[in-house]
Design a protein around this motif. Sequence first.
Motif, PDB file in Angstrom:
ATOM      1  N   ILE A  24       0.848  -1.184   0.000  1.00 13.65           N
ATOM      2  CA  ILE A  24       0.000   0.000   0.000  1.00 13.65           C
ATOM      3  C   ILE A  24       0.886   1.236   0.000  1.00 13.65           C
ATOM      4  O   ILE A  24       1.733   1.409   0.881  1.00 13.65           O
ATOM      5  N   LYS A  28      -1.108   7.439  -2.058  1.00 10.70           N
ATOM      6  CA  LYS A  28      -2.195   7.254  -3.015  1.00 10.70           C
ATOM      7  C   LYS A  28      -3.520   6.894  -2.362  1.00 10.70           C
ATOM      8  O   LYS A  28      -4.471   6.555  -3.071  1.00 10.70           O
ATOM      9  N   ILE A  29      -3.601   6.988  -1.027  1.00  6.52           N
ATOM     10  CA  ILE A  29      -4.762   6.397  -0.375  1.00  6.52           C
ATOM     11  C   ILE A  29      -5.055   7.111   0.944  1.00  6.52           C
ATOM     12  O   ILE A  29      -4.150   7.685   1.559  1.00  6.52           O
ATOM     13  N   THR A  30      -6.303   7.068   1.352  1.00  2.00           N
ATOM     14  CA  THR A  30      -6.682   7.608   2.657  1.00  2.00           C
ATOM     15  C   THR A  30      -6.644   6.481   3.692  1.00  2.00           C
ATOM     16  O   THR A  30      -6.653   5.297   3.339  1.00  2.00           O
ATOM     17  N   GLN A  33      -9.565   4.156   3.140  1.00  2.00           N
ATOM     18  CA  GLN A  33      -9.357   3.306   1.973  1.00  2.00           C
ATOM     19  C   GLN A  33      -8.327   2.219   2.264  1.00  2.00           C
ATOM     20  O   GLN A  33      -8.472   1.079   1.814  1.00  2.00           O
ATOM     21  N   ALA A  34      -7.291   2.570   3.010  1.00  2.00           N
ATOM     22  CA  ALA A  34      -6.253   1.593   3.350  1.00  2.00           C
ATOM     23  C   ALA A  34      -6.835   0.441   4.161  1.00  2.00           C
ATOM     24  O   ALA A  34      -6.469  -0.728   3.969  1.00  2.00           O
ATOM     25  N   VAL A  37      -8.708  -1.818   1.769  1.00  2.00           N
ATOM     26  CA  VAL A  37      -7.761  -2.607   0.968  1.00  2.00           C
ATOM     27  C   VAL A  37      -7.171  -3.734   1.808  1.00  2.00           C
ATOM     28  O   VAL A  37      -7.038  -4.879   1.345  1.00  2.00           O
ATOM     29  N   GLU A 230      -5.430  -0.826  -7.058  1.00  2.39           N
ATOM     30  CA  GLU A 230      -6.177   0.302  -7.616  1.00  2.39           C
ATOM     31  C   GLU A 230      -7.196  -0.139  -8.663  1.00  2.39           C
ATOM     32  O   GLU A 230      -8.036   0.640  -9.084  1.00  2.39           O
TER      33      GLU A 230
END
Length: 249
Positions: A24, A28-30, A33-34, A37, A230
């Motif tokens: 990760i 590129k991610i909040t 969102q992490a 994922v 993604e």
Amino acid sequence: MLGRVEKYILEKIVAEKTIHMTLIDPEKITPAQAAIVAESSKSSGTAAIMIGGSTLASQEHLDHIVKAIKEAVDLPTILFPNNASGISKHSDAIWFMSLLNSADQRFLIGAQIQGAPLIKQFNIEPISMGYIIVGQGGTAGVVGKAITIPYDKPNTAVDHALAGKYLGMRFIYLEGGSGVATPVPPEMISAVKKHVGLPLIVGGGIRTREQAVAAAQAGADIIVTGNLIEAVDSKRRIAEIVEGIKQKS
């Protein structure tokens, strides 16, 4: 004496032959969102969550990402830092790595000297790794000022990996670069595994079950995918990769 996370990784490799890790990129991610994922990756069979990227703008954001992942899943979190700024006190472990084909002293040993006291202070488990950027190299090659090793020069990759082994590194990582068109070829993977014998990590450009299986059959012990998360169908594709490498034998 092996740390808890390193022992877990080695035992997983013995049991499953080849394992998958999800990378990760915190840029590129909040945090929310992490967490999603991480949950999706765990349900697909990934063995651990790596956190890191070629750039990092905010230490605070990294801390929030790691905390969100740890709250979401019970998988080990392993930092994959681009520099000393890529260290979070909330992580379980860190790949303590030297970019063996960098032209910049900072990536060979400078950043490691800067980060070592933080790792000790935060009681993060360090896992020694020789990092080698091959092929196109992607952003990692540019940022790390790597003298990238062409895919048709497997013996040069072997030489670098042997140097890492003899320096005491316990893992070797062949990095093709994030998002590159062509992953590390089986011939290079096979040569490094044959002559070096350390647990071998392979990442960069692996998008399909077939590519992952080819890497596993060539000798990769750990396969890392990052950009794949993604994709709209990332859960299915990661599950296919995990299933494929488990069935490779």
